[in-house]
Enzyme design. Structure first.
Site, PDB file in Angstrom:
ATOM      1  N   LEU A 419       0.828  -1.213   0.000  1.00 39.78           N
ATOM      2  CA  LEU A 419       0.000   0.000   0.000  1.00 39.78           C
ATOM      3  C   LEU A 419       0.858   1.256   0.000  1.00 39.78           C
ATOM      4  CD1 LEU A 419      -2.724  -1.011   2.629  1.00 39.78           C
ATOM      5  CD2 LEU A 419      -3.034  -0.828   0.161  1.00 39.78           C
ATOM      6  N   GLY A 420       2.003   1.189   0.651  1.00 40.52           N
ATOM      7  CA  GLY A 420       2.867   2.355   0.722  1.00 40.52           C
ATOM      8  C   GLY A 420       4.192   2.000   1.363  1.00 40.52           C
ATOM      9  N   GLN A 424      10.370   4.338   7.562  1.00 40.85           N
ATOM     10  CA  GLN A 424      10.313   3.426   8.690  1.00 40.85           C
ATOM     11  C   GLN A 424       9.963   2.002   8.305  1.00 40.85           C
ATOM     12  OE1 GLN A 424      11.237   4.552  11.580  1.00 40.85           O
ATOM     13  NE2 GLN A 424      11.373   6.682  10.945  1.00 40.85           N
ATOM     14  N   THR A 426       7.367  -0.739   5.428  1.00 42.12           N
ATOM     15  CA  THR A 426       6.447  -0.961   4.313  1.00 42.12           C
ATOM     16  C   THR A 426       5.095  -1.404   4.848  1.00 42.12           C
ATOM     17  OG1 THR A 426       8.312  -1.661   2.958  1.00 42.12           O
ATOM     18  CG2 THR A 426       6.122  -2.178   2.127  1.00 42.12           C
ATOM     19  N   LYS A 441       1.970  -3.513   8.864  1.00 44.67           N
ATOM     20  CA  LYS A 441       3.196  -2.720   8.739  1.00 44.67           C
ATOM     21  C   LYS A 441       4.400  -3.563   9.116  1.00 44.67           C
ATOM     22  CE  LYS A 441       1.302   1.889   9.376  1.00 44.67           C
ATOM     23  NZ  LYS A 441       1.492   3.190  10.033  1.00 44.67           N
ATOM     24  N   ASP A 538       4.625  13.815  13.909  1.00 42.84           N
ATOM     25  CA  ASP A 538       4.736  13.819  12.438  1.00 42.84           C
ATOM     26  C   ASP A 538       3.367  14.059  11.806  1.00 42.84           C
ATOM     27  OD1 ASP A 538       6.010  13.745  10.026  1.00 42.84           O
ATOM     28  OD2 ASP A 538       6.099  11.560   9.873  1.00 42.84           O
TER      29      ASP A 538
END
Length: 737
Positions: A419-420, A424, A426, A441, A538
């Protein structure tokens, strides 16, 4: 051993004597039929075996049709127009080639040979025939002549004859006559004559059967010329792509057998032949026509003769049982013993291989289990299990996932499921066994010295249940790097929604205001209403996800910090995304809750202006959106930079209120910035005022607003339980969504 062999031989002799006696008592059988039933088998003195035939339904195809002319005495191969001299079926004894001899005229070069005697070349293109390279020769007769045979393929052959024609020889010396072999795969040809010296008389060339050419006696060259036309041998077969050919090849072996062209021709299915050949033949001890179904029959006398040899040739190690039309090889006791030993050895080897394979799989599985246990302990699995099993723990046991289930959910972390990716780690899309879609993640690194704090933070995050914070469903500690499992958010990021909008569906002012309110409510919850204060560190539009109703979800806690209630800031190495980082934190390395407020202010300006936080387009005014916005406010140019959709739908008073709130959030002095609680309350007030004046909301915005108000009211009344840590520790690093 010798006695046993003598017994076998005596048994064979008795069998042969018995069959000979039986033979004398039997009437002599009729010869096997070679043509199809009710079809003529001869034309003149030429036997016509099937697949050749005379008359309708008597031949296999047009290439094999024979017409019998001149009162049924002259057979003609109709499609080619050549006279047939004889036809032979393939035989086991003569390399199994089927042959047909035809009569072909010579090729003349000039009128001196007689204009009415000029022959035409013969073409076998597309036919199941080919000029036999082994059975034919190419010959030329003439004075000082070079005769060249050009085939329809690429092959060229030729020979040279001299001018001494006073005597005739066998053409080997070249005195008035020469000869040479044919090329392979010859289907058609033409002849070219080249005179070398003074021309003397007729020049002509021809193909001829090699055996006829050398066995015939000629007094001189004129005598040879008078024999025109000449016999030529063609090899033949049938097309192997027909149902009839397939039926022939399906017959039991013996008595007949069929092969394709690469087994029986002196060519390997050459290019240029119209179709691949199939030839059939009767096995040893049988005779008849192999091209007729059941056409090979056993002759008892032949079978007896063959069986005497079979015992020593076909069944050298077995006992041979003779029967009419065939034979069987029966295993002897010695052979059975050897076979049993071989089978036993083979089974033993197979069982040993299976045992070794199972042992390998077992050792590999045990090694994987040990490695998983090692990772589980190193990543704090025992500590997490104790927390889960304690009476005080409110965390469901489903929070622990195993690596096998997550591997299946992501198709072994297939690249197609990504997905992205971020600094940090994937994020993969996965589907659990119960059909639930999740985001998994896979981080890059974890500080092994902070395992206890990491587990405590996982427990805290897994209990966060705010509608505008992406929910952590659990983790997997069996892998080298722990895996975090989150709820799946389908509609991408706020950044994509703002800066790559769908032209047909622009982002409305109501939606922008609602999203700002939802983000502020989530940050207020993390700062003040959660069981332990959390600084996100963030906040940016890329870390705000949108669900199926385009409601905001704060995500990516990869650089977040949890702090004790008595802490006012954390000191860290400066991290963050350019354009969103608090300038005060950048200078002091001290991160406070007001640093999150600054980042939120940048997101609020993005919602107002539709512009990116860093852009080369604003090079003259400054690449930073925050600086550009503050300068525009001070120069009273706010409505020059606001997004066109916002100006179209929003009231200037509302826009100015939001802009002033954003300006306060972007104050360079952190103490002068409002807390997230104040920001959330102020946005809620603007939203309520908007609703009070009757601005219509769509269904999604109305539902989101009503729910958000209830959650915000509940959040302000929550009691913040203190869960103290000695130091602020980072969450597990997570990739940007």
């Amino acid at each position: 051993m010798h006695i046993a062999n003598l017994k076998i031989m005596s048994d064979s002799v008795l069998q042969i004597l018995f069959l000979l006696v039986s033979l004398t008592a039997q009437a002599s059988g009729a010869a096997p039929e070679l043509a199809r039933p009710n079809c003529a088998e001869r034309c003149g003195n030429v036997t016509i075996p099937f697949p050749f035939g005379i008359g309708a339904r008597c031949f296999l195809d047009n290439w094999h049709e024979i017409v019998c002319q001149q009162n049924n005495t002259l057979p003609i191969l109709k499609k080619i127009g050549l006279r047939v001299l004889d036809i032979s079926l393939p035989s086991y004894r003569d390399s199994r080639n089927g042959m047909i001899r035809v009569s072909i005229p010579a090729v003349y070069s000039n009128a001196s040979c007689g204009a009415n005697r000029i022959g035409m070349p013969v073409s076998l293109e597309g036919s199941p025939f080919v000029f036999s390279q082994m059975r034919n020769v190419f010959a030329s007769v003439g004075c000082n002549t070079l005769a060249i045979l050009n085939s329809t393929g690429s092959a060229v052959v030729g020979c040279r004859s001299k001018c001494d024609i006073s005597r005739y020889n066998d053409c080997s010396g070249g005195d008035g006559c020469c000869r040479t072999s044919l090329p392979l795969s010859l289907l058609g040809f033409n002849v070219e004559f080249q005179e070398e010296g003074e021309h003397q008389g007729c020049q002509y060339a021809f193909l001829a059967d090699r055996s006829w050419f050398f066995m015939s006696k000629f007094a001189d060259l004129d005598d040879l010329r008078q024999n025109n036309p000449f016999p030529v041998v063609l090899e033949w077969g049938i097309a192997n792509n027909t149902e009839y050919a397939h039926e022939l090849m399906r017959q039991d072996y013996p008595p007949s057998s069929c092969d394709t062209c690469d087994l029986f021709f002196d060519i390997l299915c050459p290019d240029g032949i119209g179709m691949p050949f199939t030839q059939c033949y009767c096995q040893r001890g049988y005779r008849g026509n192999p091209y007729l179904i059941g056409g090979c029959q056993g002759n008892l006398l032949d079978v007896i003769t063959v069986k005497w040899l079979v015992h020593f040739q076909i069944c050298p190690y077995n006992e041979c049982v003779i029967k009419s039309g065939g034979h069987d090889c029966v295993l002897g006791r010695k052979t059975v013993k050897f076979i049993l030993i071989g089978v036993g050895a083979g089974l033993g080897a197979l069982l040993l291989c299976l045992f070794l394979w199972r042992l390998y799989k077992y050792i590999k599985k045990r090694k994987e289990i040990k490695l998983k246990e090692k990772h589980f302990k190193r990543n704090g699995g025992l500590l997490l299990e104790s927390e889960l099993s304690s009476p005080e723990g409110n965390v469901e046991k489903s929070k622990l996932f195993n690596s096998k289930d997550l591997g299946k959910a992501t198709d072994n972390f297939n690249e197609d499921r990504i997905l992205g990716q971020g600094g940090q780690g994937t994020v993969y899309k996965g589907m659990l066994a119960d059909g639930k879609i999740v985001a998994i993640k896979k981080s890059k690194v974890i500080d092994e010295g902070k395992v206890e704090q990491f587990i405590n933070e996982v427990l805290i995050l897994s209990q966060i249940n705010h509608r505008n914070v992406v929910k952590l469903l659990g983790c997997c500690l069996e892998t080298e790097i722990p895996l975090l499992v989150y709820e799946f958010i389908p509609n991408g990021t706020l950044y994509d929604y703002l800066h790559d909008p769908n032209e047909e569906v622009p982002v409305s002012w109501d939606t922008r205001l609602r999203i700002a309110m939802e983000i502020a409510g989530a940050l207020f919850y993390l700062h003040s209403a959660a069981s332990i204060p959390i600084y996100h560190r963030d906040i940016k539009s890329n870390n705000i996800l949108l669900d199926e109703k385009y409601q905001a979800k704060v995500a990516d806690f990869g650089t977040s910090k949890s702090v004790s209630l008595d802490q006012t800031h954390v000191t860290t190495v400066v991290q963050g995304t350019a354009g969103y980082v608090d300038p005060e934190y950048f200078q002091s390395s001290q991160y406070t809750d007001k640093s999150d407020v600054y980042s939120f202010g940048v997101v609020l300006v993005e919602l107002l202006t539709g512009q990116e936080p860093i852009s080369s387009v604003r090079e003259r005014e400054g690449k930073s959106l925050a600086t550009y916005f503050i300068d525009s406010m001070e120069e009273n140019r706010l409505f020059d930079i606001v997004d066109a959709q916002v100006l179209k739908e929003g009231k200037k008073e509302e826009i100015a209120s939001i802009a002033n709130l954003a300006k306060r959030c972007l104050n360079l002095n952190g103490r002068s910035r409002p807390k997230m609680k104040e920001v959330a309350m102020e946005l809620e007030g603007i939203r309520k005022l908007q609703n009070a004046v009757g601005i219509p909301l769509n269904q999604e915005d109305r539902e989101a607003t009503d729910t958000y108000a209830a959650v915000l009211k509940a959040s302000t009344s929550l009691h913040a339980d203190a869960i103290a840590f000695s130091d602020a520790q980072p969450f597990l690093p997570v990739a940007t969504w």
